[in-house]
Design a protein around this motif. Structure first.
Motif, PDB file in Angstrom:
ATOM      1  N   PRO A   1       0.821  -1.220   0.000  1.00 34.70           N
ATOM      2  CA  PRO A   1       0.000   0.000   0.000  1.00 34.70           C
ATOM      3  C   PRO A   1       0.851   1.265   0.000  1.00 34.70           C
ATOM      4  N   SER A   2       0.292   2.307  -0.603  1.00 33.79           N
ATOM      5  CA  SER A   2       1.033   3.563  -0.710  1.00 33.79           C
ATOM      6  C   SER A   2       1.091   4.298   0.636  1.00 33.79           C
ATOM      7  N   TRP A   3       0.124   4.039   1.526  1.00 38.26           N
ATOM      8  CA  TRP A   3       0.088   4.716   2.822  1.00 38.26           C
ATOM      9  C   TRP A   3       1.082   4.123   3.811  1.00 38.26           C
ATOM     10  N   LYS A   4       1.570   2.933   3.516  1.00 39.71           N
ATOM     11  CA  LYS A   4       2.466   2.248   4.440  1.00 39.71           C
ATOM     12  C   LYS A   4       3.856   2.877   4.374  1.00 39.71           C
ATOM     13  N   GLY A   5       4.359   3.274   5.508  1.00 43.34           N
ATOM     14  CA  GLY A   5       5.688   3.868   5.576  1.00 43.34           C
ATOM     15  C   GLY A   5       6.770   2.790   5.554  1.00 43.34           C
ATOM     16  N   PRO A   6       8.012   3.188   5.588  1.00 48.29           N
ATOM     17  CA  PRO A   6       9.091   2.207   5.603  1.00 48.29           C
ATOM     18  C   PRO A   6       9.091   1.417   6.916  1.00 48.29           C
ATOM     19  N   TRP A   7       9.527   0.181   6.861  1.00 54.88           N
ATOM     20  CA  TRP A   7       9.568  -0.689   8.038  1.00 54.88           C
ATOM     21  C   TRP A   7      10.626  -0.173   9.002  1.00 54.88           C
ATOM     22  N   VAL A   8      10.261  -0.065  10.266  1.00 48.85           N
ATOM     23  CA  VAL A   8      11.171   0.392  11.303  1.00 48.85           C
ATOM     24  C   VAL A   8      11.240  -0.698  12.365  1.00 48.85           C
ATOM     25  N   GLU A   9      12.445  -1.039  12.778  1.00 48.45           N
ATOM     26  CA  GLU A   9      12.587  -2.067  13.804  1.00 48.45           C
ATOM     27  C   GLU A   9      12.076  -1.566  15.151  1.00 48.45           C
ATOM     28  N   ASN A  10      11.828  -2.474  16.065  1.00 50.12           N
ATOM     29  CA  ASN A  10      11.361  -2.127  17.405  1.00 50.12           C
ATOM     30  C   ASN A  10      12.525  -1.503  18.178  1.00 50.12           C
ATOM     31  N   LEU A  11      12.358  -0.286  18.634  1.00 49.94           N
ATOM     32  CA  LEU A  11      13.441   0.444  19.288  1.00 49.94           C
ATOM     33  C   LEU A  11      13.341   0.416  20.810  1.00 49.94           C
ATOM     34  N   THR A  12      12.498  -0.448  21.371  1.00 54.61           N
ATOM     35  CA  THR A  12      12.360  -0.547  22.822  1.00 54.61           C
ATOM     36  C   THR A  12      13.702  -0.911  23.446  1.00 54.61           C
ATOM     37  N   GLY A  13      14.061  -0.206  24.492  1.00 50.20           N
ATOM     38  CA  GLY A  13      15.323  -0.466  25.172  1.00 50.20           C
ATOM     39  C   GLY A  13      16.512   0.260  24.572  1.00 50.20           C
ATOM     40  N   THR A  14      16.286   1.094  23.584  1.00 46.95           N
ATOM     41  CA  THR A  14      17.367   1.863  22.972  1.00 46.95           C
ATOM     42  C   THR A  14      17.097   3.346  23.172  1.00 46.95           C
ATOM     43  N   ARG A  15      18.008   4.182  22.737  1.00 40.78           N
ATOM     44  CA  ARG A  15      17.823   5.631  22.857  1.00 40.78           C
ATOM     45  C   ARG A  15      16.690   6.136  21.977  1.00 40.78           C
ATOM     46  N   GLY A  16      16.370   5.408  20.921  1.00 41.96           N
ATOM     47  CA  GLY A  16      15.313   5.832  20.009  1.00 41.96           C
ATOM     48  C   GLY A  16      13.926   5.390  20.426  1.00 41.96           C
ATOM     49  N   ALA A  17      13.778   4.795  21.592  1.00 45.06           N
ATOM     50  CA  ALA A  17      12.472   4.309  22.049  1.00 45.06           C
ATOM     51  C   ALA A  17      11.514   5.462  22.299  1.00 45.06           C
ATOM     52  N   TYR A  18      10.250   5.199  22.117  1.00 47.47           N
ATOM     53  CA  TYR A  18       9.216   6.206  22.372  1.00 47.47           C
ATOM     54  C   TYR A  18       9.060   6.396  23.872  1.00 47.47           C
ATOM     55  N   LYS A  19       9.115   7.648  24.304  1.00 48.63           N
ATOM     56  CA  LYS A  19       8.933   7.972  25.720  1.00 48.63           C
ATOM     57  C   LYS A  19       7.841   9.033  25.823  1.00 48.63           C
ATOM     58  N   PRO A  20       6.671   8.663  26.346  1.00 41.55           N
ATOM     59  CA  PRO A  20       5.600   9.645  26.476  1.00 41.55           C
ATOM     60  C   PRO A  20       5.910  10.626  27.600  1.00 41.55           C
TER      61      PRO A  20
END
Length: 145
Positions: A106-125
């Protein structure tokens, strides 16, 4: 089960350096056809050679498709979904040869991104609400002399 003849045969096919890398990472000497690579640089291989089979046994499931991670620190989330389905025999053809996978992206699907949990790039609310309770801060009075 790695026999001496199989090991020597695979060293000749892939070279001593690649053989050593395989022994360090996957613990087995393998050679096969390069099927493709993903956006992370991971390489995917398949070996349908009947000489790799053990006589008297059927093909060992999961032993003839494998991948070579491009990074030293790797995990399973670095495998995109289309390649995962091929590795796990959900799809017969690899994504590079499968017309359905190529057409249905699909055109709406962005590039695949690995799970960044436990790294500096992890999502932090973060909280934007004002706290209802304030932490206690002791008041220090100067000592008399």
């Amino acid at each position: 089960m790695v026999s001496l003849a199989r090991t020597i045969r695979n060293i000749r096919r892939v070279g001593l350096r690649e053989w050593w890398k395989q022994m360090q990472y996957i613990g087995d000497a393998k050679s096969g056809r390069l099927v493709g690579a993903d956006q992370f640089g991971n390489r995917y291989f398949e070996n349908l050679n009947p000489e790799e089979e053990i006589p008297g046994m059927t093909r060992r499931t999961g032993r003839h498709r494998w991948m070579d991670f491009s990074q030293h620190s790797f995990n399973a989330t670095q495998v995109p979904p289309e390649w995962h389905s091929w590795l796990q025999h959900i799809r017969k053809d690899p994504p590079t040869e499968d017309k359905v996978v190529q057409m249905l992206t699909p055109s709406w699907k962005g590039p695949w991104v690995e799970n960044l949990t436990g790294t500096r790039g992890a999502y932090k609310p973060y909280n934007t609400a004002v706290p209802k309770i304030k932490a206690w801060e002791p008041k220090v009075a100067p000592r008399g002399s």
